[in-house]
Design a protein around this motif. Structure first.
Motif, PDB file in Angstrom:
ATOM      1  N   ARG A 121      32.739  29.268  31.015  1.00 51.34           N
ATOM      2  CA  ARG A 121      32.899  28.750  32.220  1.00 51.34           C
ATOM      3  C   ARG A 121      34.666  29.544  31.954  1.00 51.34           C
ATOM      4  N   LEU A 122      35.070  30.097  32.536  1.00 50.02           N
ATOM      5  CA  LEU A 122      36.810  30.714  33.410  1.00 50.02           C
ATOM      6  C   LEU A 122      37.815  29.740  33.436  1.00 50.02           C
ATOM      7  N   GLY A 123      39.011  29.524  33.417  1.00 49.12           N
ATOM      8  CA  GLY A 123      39.897  28.454  33.355  1.00 49.12           C
ATOM      9  C   GLY A 123      40.731  29.319  33.572  1.00 49.12           C
ATOM     10  N   ILE A 124      41.717  29.468  34.341  1.00 51.86           N
ATOM     11  CA  ILE A 124      42.886  29.708  34.857  1.00 51.86           C
ATOM     12  C   ILE A 124      44.316  29.016  35.248  1.00 51.86           C
ATOM     13  N   HIS A 125      45.174  29.338  35.086  1.00 53.48           N
ATOM     14  CA  HIS A 125      46.045  28.731  36.116  1.00 53.48           C
ATOM     15  C   HIS A 125      47.191  29.618  35.934  1.00 53.48           C
ATOM     16  N   LEU A 155      51.337  42.051  33.886  1.00 49.78           N
ATOM     17  CA  LEU A 155      49.900  41.460  33.674  1.00 49.78           C
ATOM     18  C   LEU A 155      49.206  41.975  34.522  1.00 49.78           C
ATOM     19  N   SER A 156      49.629  41.727  36.156  1.00 49.78           N
ATOM     20  CA  SER A 156      48.883  42.212  37.081  1.00 49.78           C
ATOM     21  C   SER A 156      48.481  43.652  37.055  1.00 49.78           C
ATOM     22  N   ALA A 157      49.024  44.916  36.579  1.00 45.98           N
ATOM     23  CA  ALA A 157      48.722  46.205  36.157  1.00 45.98           C
ATOM     24  C   ALA A 157      48.008  45.909  34.901  1.00 45.98           C
ATOM     25  N   TYR A 158      47.804  45.759  34.105  1.00 41.77           N
ATOM     26  CA  TYR A 158      46.939  45.833  32.953  1.00 41.77           C
ATOM     27  C   TYR A 158      45.731  45.460  33.461  1.00 41.77           C
ATOM     28  N   ALA A 159      45.403  44.455  34.595  1.00 41.70           N
ATOM     29  CA  ALA A 159      44.025  43.333  34.572  1.00 41.70           C
ATOM     30  C   ALA A 159      43.497  44.819  35.325  1.00 41.70           C
ATOM     31  N   LYS A 160      44.344  45.319  36.216  1.00 38.32           N
ATOM     32  CA  LYS A 160      44.626  46.975  36.933  1.00 38.32           C
ATOM     33  C   LYS A 160      43.508  47.708  35.853  1.00 38.32           C
ATOM     34  N   LEU A 161      44.392  47.918  35.081  1.00 40.00           N
ATOM     35  CA  LEU A 161      43.802  48.880  34.131  1.00 40.00           C
ATOM     36  C   LEU A 161      42.683  48.327  33.436  1.00 40.00           C
ATOM     37  N   MET A 162      42.131  47.639  33.242  1.00 39.18           N
ATOM     38  CA  MET A 162      41.255  46.944  32.130  1.00 39.18           C
ATOM     39  C   MET A 162      39.491  47.120  33.274  1.00 39.18           C
ATOM     40  N   GLY A 163      40.247  47.258  34.716  1.00 37.45           N
ATOM     41  CA  GLY A 163      38.904  47.140  36.009  1.00 37.45           C
ATOM     42  C   GLY A 163      39.044  46.177  36.914  1.00 37.45           C
ATOM     43  N   ALA A 164      39.923  45.258  36.505  1.00 31.81           N
ATOM     44  CA  ALA A 164      39.870  43.612  37.262  1.00 31.81           C
ATOM     45  C   ALA A 164      40.198  44.079  38.241  1.00 31.81           C
ATOM     46  N   ASP A 165      40.346  43.015  39.950  1.00 34.44           N
ATOM     47  CA  ASP A 165      41.397  42.633  40.666  1.00 34.44           C
ATOM     48  C   ASP A 165      42.722  41.961  40.110  1.00 34.44           C
ATOM     49  N   PRO A 166      43.541  42.549  40.635  1.00 36.73           N
ATOM     50  CA  PRO A 166      45.131  42.142  40.334  1.00 36.73           C
ATOM     51  C   PRO A 166      45.380  41.006  41.302  1.00 36.73           C
ATOM     52  N   ARG A 167      44.444  40.711  42.270  1.00 35.85           N
ATOM     53  CA  ARG A 167      44.378  39.653  43.166  1.00 35.85           C
ATOM     54  C   ARG A 167      44.233  38.413  42.342  1.00 35.85           C
ATOM     55  N   MET A 168      43.497  38.774  41.199  1.00 36.90           N
ATOM     56  CA  MET A 168      43.182  37.438  39.895  1.00 36.90           C
ATOM     57  C   MET A 168      44.593  36.853  39.756  1.00 36.90           C
ATOM     58  N   ILE A 169      45.425  37.619  39.167  1.00 31.80           N
ATOM     59  CA  ILE A 169      46.474  37.337  38.561  1.00 31.80           C
ATOM     60  C   ILE A 169      47.650  36.567  39.861  1.00 31.80           C
ATOM     61  N   ALA A 170      47.809  36.892  41.086  1.00 30.82           N
ATOM     62  CA  ALA A 170      47.917  36.207  41.996  1.00 30.82           C
ATOM     63  C   ALA A 170      48.131  35.179  42.245  1.00 30.82           C
ATOM     64  N   TYR A 171      46.251  34.946  41.996  1.00 29.06           N
ATOM     65  CA  TYR A 171      46.020  33.579  42.146  1.00 29.06           C
ATOM     66  C   TYR A 171      46.096  32.784  41.164  1.00 29.06           C
ATOM     67  N   ALA A 172      45.960  32.675  40.451  1.00 28.28           N
ATOM     68  CA  ALA A 172      46.476  32.193  38.341  1.00 28.28           C
ATOM     69  C   ALA A 172      47.759  31.305  39.115  1.00 28.28           C
ATOM     70  N   GLU A 173      49.341  32.022  39.479  1.00 29.49           N
ATOM     71  CA  GLU A 173      49.988  31.747  39.340  1.00 29.49           C
ATOM     72  C   GLU A 173      50.473  30.654  40.262  1.00 29.49           C
ATOM     73  N   ARG A 174      49.602  30.838  41.557  1.00 30.68           N
ATOM     74  CA  ARG A 174      49.906  29.145  42.018  1.00 30.68           C
ATOM     75  C   ARG A 174      49.005  28.093  41.538  1.00 30.68           C
ATOM     76  N   ILE A 175      48.072  27.939  40.245  1.00 30.65           N
ATOM     77  CA  ILE A 175      47.603  27.173  40.021  1.00 30.65           C
ATOM     78  C   ILE A 175      48.650  25.742  39.018  1.00 30.65           C
ATOM     79  N   SER A 176      48.754  25.004  39.035  1.00 38.67           N
ATOM     80  CA  SER A 176      49.842  24.229  38.773  1.00 38.67           C
ATOM     81  C   SER A 176      49.314  24.608  37.599  1.00 38.67           C
TER      82      SER A 176
END
Length: 198
Positions: A121-125, A155-176
């Protein structure tokens, strides 16, 4: 976080020379990346060591996780969300499903290859720091500090640098921060977080 080596496979399976991989388990602090580099330096001469990390963590500091992820990327590590569990009454340990929650996900992003087995499991918030501060009466109270827009952008720039979609960061920031969103197989694919197998 603690680091250890474990051998994958039996002598029969590997013809007497089984590969060793790194087990990373526990909470990530701002010192974890340096501890990881020190651990590696102590095992540089181990010819059986492979750049594979079994990662299991409840989270920790975001800065520490990004630094650890950068250290993983520097050695070209394959990072697998998995745990190592000892069998009761035995010295034998088995690779079992793992979890990587909160800031751990940002360390995971550092893997050159990233694996989330279907049973792990991966979990974000939303990122948050809980600090104890004194109120005007002198009593201690908990204050929540959320990541600034500048830090979220970093953090979004880091995710992009690592080859991941930075939209994951935006999604995580909406989770309590009091909840956790378990990332689905579809989200893992869409956000380019990894695959189900090495």
């Amino acid at each position: 976080m603690s680091f250890a080596l474990t051998t994958i496979g039996t002598e029969t399976q590997c013809h007497g020379s089984c590969p060793e991989v790194i087990v990373a388990d526990g909470e990530i602090s701002n010192e974890t990346a340096d501890q990881f580099v020190t651990f590696l330096s102590e095992h540089l001469k181990d010819s059986d060591l492979r750049p594979v990390v079994l990662l299991q963590s409840p989270g920790g500091t975001v800065v520490g996780a990004m630094q650890l992820g950068s250290a993983f990327r520097k050695i070209g590590a394959a990072v697998i969300v998995a745990a190592l569990t000892a069998e009761p009454g035995s010295n034998i340990a088995q690779v079992t499903p793992g979890s990587c929650y909160s800031a751990c996900v940002y360390a995971f992003l550092g893997g050159k290859r990233r694996v989330v087995p279907p049973v792990s499991r991966l979990g974000i918030h939303r990122m948050v720091i809980d600090e104890a501060v004194r109120d005007p009466s002198g009593a201690m109270e908990r204050q929540r500090i959320y990541g600034s827009s500048e830090f979220v952008s970093s953090l979004s720039a880091y995710a992009k640098l690592m080859g991941a979609d930075p939209r994951m960061i935006a999604y995580a920031e909406r989770i309590s921060p009091d909840a956790i969103h378990i990332v689905t197989a579809e989200e893992i694919r869409r956000w380019r977080l990894g695959g189900p197998r090495l």
